[in-house]
Design a protein around this motif. Structure first.
Motif, short mmCIF file in Angstrom:
data_model
loop_
_atom_site.label_atom_id
_atom_site.label_comp_id
_atom_site.label_asym_id
_atom_site.label_seq_id
_atom_site.Cartn_x
_atom_site.Cartn_y
_atom_site.Cartn_z
N GLN A 28 12.41 7.42 -9.01
CA GLN A 28 12.53 8.74 -8.39
C GLN A 28 11.43 8.98 -7.35
O GLN A 28 11.68 9.53 -6.28
N GLU A 29 10.22 8.59 -7.68
CA GLU A 29 9.11 8.81 -6.76
C GLU A 29 9.24 7.96 -5.50
O GLU A 29 8.93 8.41 -4.39
N LEU A 36 3.41 4.53 6.52
CA LEU A 36 3.26 3.08 6.41
C LEU A 36 4.61 2.38 6.41
O LEU A 36 4.80 1.35 7.07
N LEU A 37 5.58 2.95 5.70
CA LEU A 37 6.91 2.35 5.65
C LEU A 37 7.64 2.52 6.97
O LEU A 37 8.39 1.62 7.41
N SER A 38 7.41 3.64 7.63
CA SER A 38 8.00 3.85 8.95
C SER A 38 7.49 2.81 9.94
O SER A 38 8.25 2.24 10.73
N ASP A 39 6.18 2.55 9.89
CA ASP A 39 5.59 1.53 10.76
C ASP A 39 6.16 0.14 10.47
O ASP A 39 6.22 -0.72 11.35
N ALA A 40 6.59 -0.06 9.21
CA ALA A 40 7.18 -1.35 8.83
C ALA A 40 8.68 -1.40 9.11
O ALA A 40 9.33 -2.42 8.85
N GLN A 75 0.83 -1.21 0.00
CA GLN A 75 0.00 0.00 0.00
C GLN A 75 0.86 1.26 0.00
O GLN A 75 0.55 2.25 -0.68
N ALA A 76 1.95 1.22 0.75
CA ALA A 76 2.84 2.38 0.80
C ALA A 76 3.37 2.73 -0.57
O ALA A 76 3.39 3.90 -0.99
N LEU A 77 3.82 1.72 -1.31
CA LEU A 77 4.34 1.98 -2.65
C LEU A 77 3.24 2.50 -3.58
O LEU A 77 3.49 3.36 -4.44
N ALA A 78 2.01 2.02 -3.40
CA ALA A 78 0.90 2.50 -4.22
C ALA A 78 0.61 3.98 -3.95
O ALA A 78 0.34 4.75 -4.87
N TYR A 79 0.67 4.37 -2.67
CA TYR A 79 0.44 5.77 -2.32
C TYR A 79 1.60 6.67 -2.76
O TYR A 79 1.42 7.86 -2.98
N GLN A 126 -1.60 10.16 -5.20
CA GLN A 126 -0.28 10.19 -4.56
C GLN A 126 -0.35 10.89 -3.20
O GLN A 126 -0.87 12.00 -3.07
N ASN A 127 0.16 10.21 -2.18
CA ASN A 127 0.15 10.72 -0.82
C ASN A 127 1.47 10.31 -0.16
O ASN A 127 1.59 9.24 0.45
N VAL A 128 2.48 11.16 -0.34
CA VAL A 128 3.83 10.84 0.13
C VAL A 128 3.87 10.66 1.64
O VAL A 128 4.51 9.74 2.16
#
Length: 552
Positions: free
Chosen positions: A399-400, A365-369, A308-312, A357-359
């Protein structure tokens, strides 16, 4: 990029000698192509396969089937994805379902011959499908794992398919997506112990063309003189050079040396159309999706929060603009292609699960992981060498993702290596494209149905992500006996799976790339007459296009 499915897609790796040989082949083709005249004009195809030809024509090998199915081998009935699933009888004169949609009976056409002169019959049809049952590696659409119980010949001209449960959606896979092969060839020892591995270098089919010659640089097809449709094909010679990169293929299209193209051309109006405004044309209808696919058996990408993080993190509009020059529209996370299938898109769900897009959300989400700037997530995505648009798209994606602490390595592979890696699940991420079908159900089934996948190390026919959920399988199975409104409800639920589970990230809508030159040939499909998916790699649509062409 040329195409999709199952994604037979190959390589750049071209030496100067290879490119020179390809150029010589095209130069030779041109004398029968744009500079030819009348019935002697040969058609040249420019479609990037990513590698030189292997000269194998096994129609059940996804790496080479696009060179066989449609040219040499035919389906029972052609189904037009762009014309509300309109049907054209081919090797079958007709088909009929029982009232409960459990029995499907085809009446087989008489008077058809194989290209070696032997008669074609209903026995060949029954043999084909029972061979798929015996060797599951041939069953690319998981027909036998979808409730098919038996395929038997009835009388001299009928073949009966018996299912355990209602099976109406499987008509497309059976009638349109399965090439029929000759029993008198494929039942012999020449095929070897496993027909999955049969190279089939000298294909015998019922189709409009025979393979006249094949080298790594070019396949030449010539008209099948005993073809069952009187007066067809009108085009007697087709040359199919191998291209390992978009650039020489695009140049040959722009110069008129090739007349039928199927790949991305940047700045197409300036580069291609402006070279010959009278004869150079293009039309590329959206049909499926290009996806960033996750290996769901991977210790990191099996985590839905990571997916989900990568999708956002991604801006699909920018990927479309940078990678595809805007010629492939931005996709949406449901996987439903619009406007082609807009009536199926659940707009309420897309608003509820907003993947704009929601950086900040991606970073959280990645921080939680457990990932951060000091501990970035490192992943590798595999793609096909020579697909310049995919390279540009992945450059933008890289890049994104870097903005959310993901270090993405892009690994371009030779086509055969890429094929093997995605089929066997040997990747973190893979850039892929599927083929879809007459409704969104078909592409969603390819991605989500466990019957299409396989354990790691074994070849999956589709569903390379290894997605498996019994409740999703049940939904897909229920579709077969559902009413139209119920089918829409099932597709809505499958869209929710795409939005919540994120097995892939649709980045752009995959189009059927199509460039065509009208100097020597008429009868091309157009938006006003979409009688076939127009790309050379769309099978068996390519046959319908070839049969529709006439020489000026």
């Amino acid at each position: 990029m040329n195409r999709s499915q199952t994604s037979r897609w190959r390589r750049l790796g071209a030496t100067a000698a290879t490119l020179a040989a390809t150029a010589m082949v095209i130069a030779g083709c041109s004398s029968g192509g744009s500079s030819g005249s009348g019935s002697n004009a040969a058609l040249a195809i420019a479609n990037v396969g990513g590698a030189t030809w292997t000269c194998g024509f096994n129609p059940f090998n996804p790496a080479v089937s696009q060179e066989a199915f449609g040219f040499t081998y035919e389906p029972l009935i052609y189904v037009d994805t762009l014309k509300n699933a309109a049907q054209t009888p081919m090797l079958a004169k007709s088909a009929a379902w029982s009232n409960d949609y459990k029995t499907l009976t085809f009446t087989i056409r008489d008077g058809v011959k194989w290209s070696d002169g032997k008669p074609f019959s209903a026995a060949d049809v029954a043999f084909t499908f029972n061979l798929l049952k015996k060797y599951s590696g041939l069953d690319l659409n998981a027909i036998w794992s979808s409730g098919l119980e038996s395929v038997t010949q009835s009388g001299s001209d009928q073949v009966v398919f018996q299912f355990k449960t209602a099976a109406q959606p499987y008509f497309y896979y059976i009638a349109d997506q399965t090439p029929i092969i000759p029993q008198h060839i494929w039942s012999t020892s020449a095929v070897g112990s496993n027909p999955v591995n049969f190279a089939n270098s000298k294909p015998i089919g019922t189709g409009p063309y025979k393979v006249a010659s094949c080298t790594p640089q070019n396949i030449q097809y010539t008209a099948n003189s005993s073809y069952w449709q009187s007066g067809k094909p009108a085009i007697k010679t087709v040359n199919y050079p191998s291209y390992t990169d978009n650039s020489p293929a695009n140049q040959d299209l722009a110069n008129g040396k090739a007349q039928w193209g199927g790949q991305f051309i940047p700045s197409i109006d300036k580069y291609y159309v402006a070279r010959d405004k009278t004869n150079n044309h293009y039309w590329s209808p959206p049909v499926a999706n290009v996806d960033l696919a996750f290996n769901l058996k991977h210790p990191v990408t099996s985590n839905v929060d990571v997916r989900q993080a990568l999708a956002y993190a991604l801006n699909r509009d920018d990927i479309s603009k940078v990678g595809e020059d805007g010629q492939e529209p931005a996709a949406n996370q449901t996987g439903v292609v619009s406007p082609t299938f807009s009536s199926w898109l659940d707009t309420a769900l897309t608003k509820q699960y907003d993947y704009t897009q929601n950086v900040a959300k991606a970073q959280q989400l990645l921080s939680d992981a457990g990932y951060s700037a000091s501990h970035p997530l490192k992943l590798t995505v595999i793609s096909v060498s020579g697909y310049t648009d995919w390279d540009a798209s992945l450059g933008e994606i890289k890049q994104e993702l870097a903005k959310v602490n993901v270090d993405l390595t892009v690994e371009d592979l030779a086509g055969q290596t890429y094929d093997s890696r995605i089929y066997q699940g040997d990747f973190d991420l893979a850039y892929i494209a599927e083929t879809g079908g007459p409704t969104p159900y078909y592409e969603l089934r390819q991605m989500l149905y466990s019957g299409n996948t396989a354990p790691l190390g074994k070849n999956a026919s589709t569903n390379y992500m290894r997605f498996s959920d019994p409740s999703v399988d049940a939904l897909i199975d229920q579709y077969a006996s559902a009413s139209t409104s119920e089918q829409h409800n099932i597709v809505d639920q499958l869209q929710k799976v795409m939005l919540t589970q994120v097995p892939v990230i649709p980045t752009t809508e995959q189009v059927s790339w199509f460039q065509y030159n009208t100097k020597d040939f008429t009868g091309w499909p157009t938006p006003s007459d979409p009688y076939a998916l127009p790309a050379p790699y769309n099978t068996p649509d390519n046959e319908q296009l070839l049969l529709g062409l006439k020489s000026k």
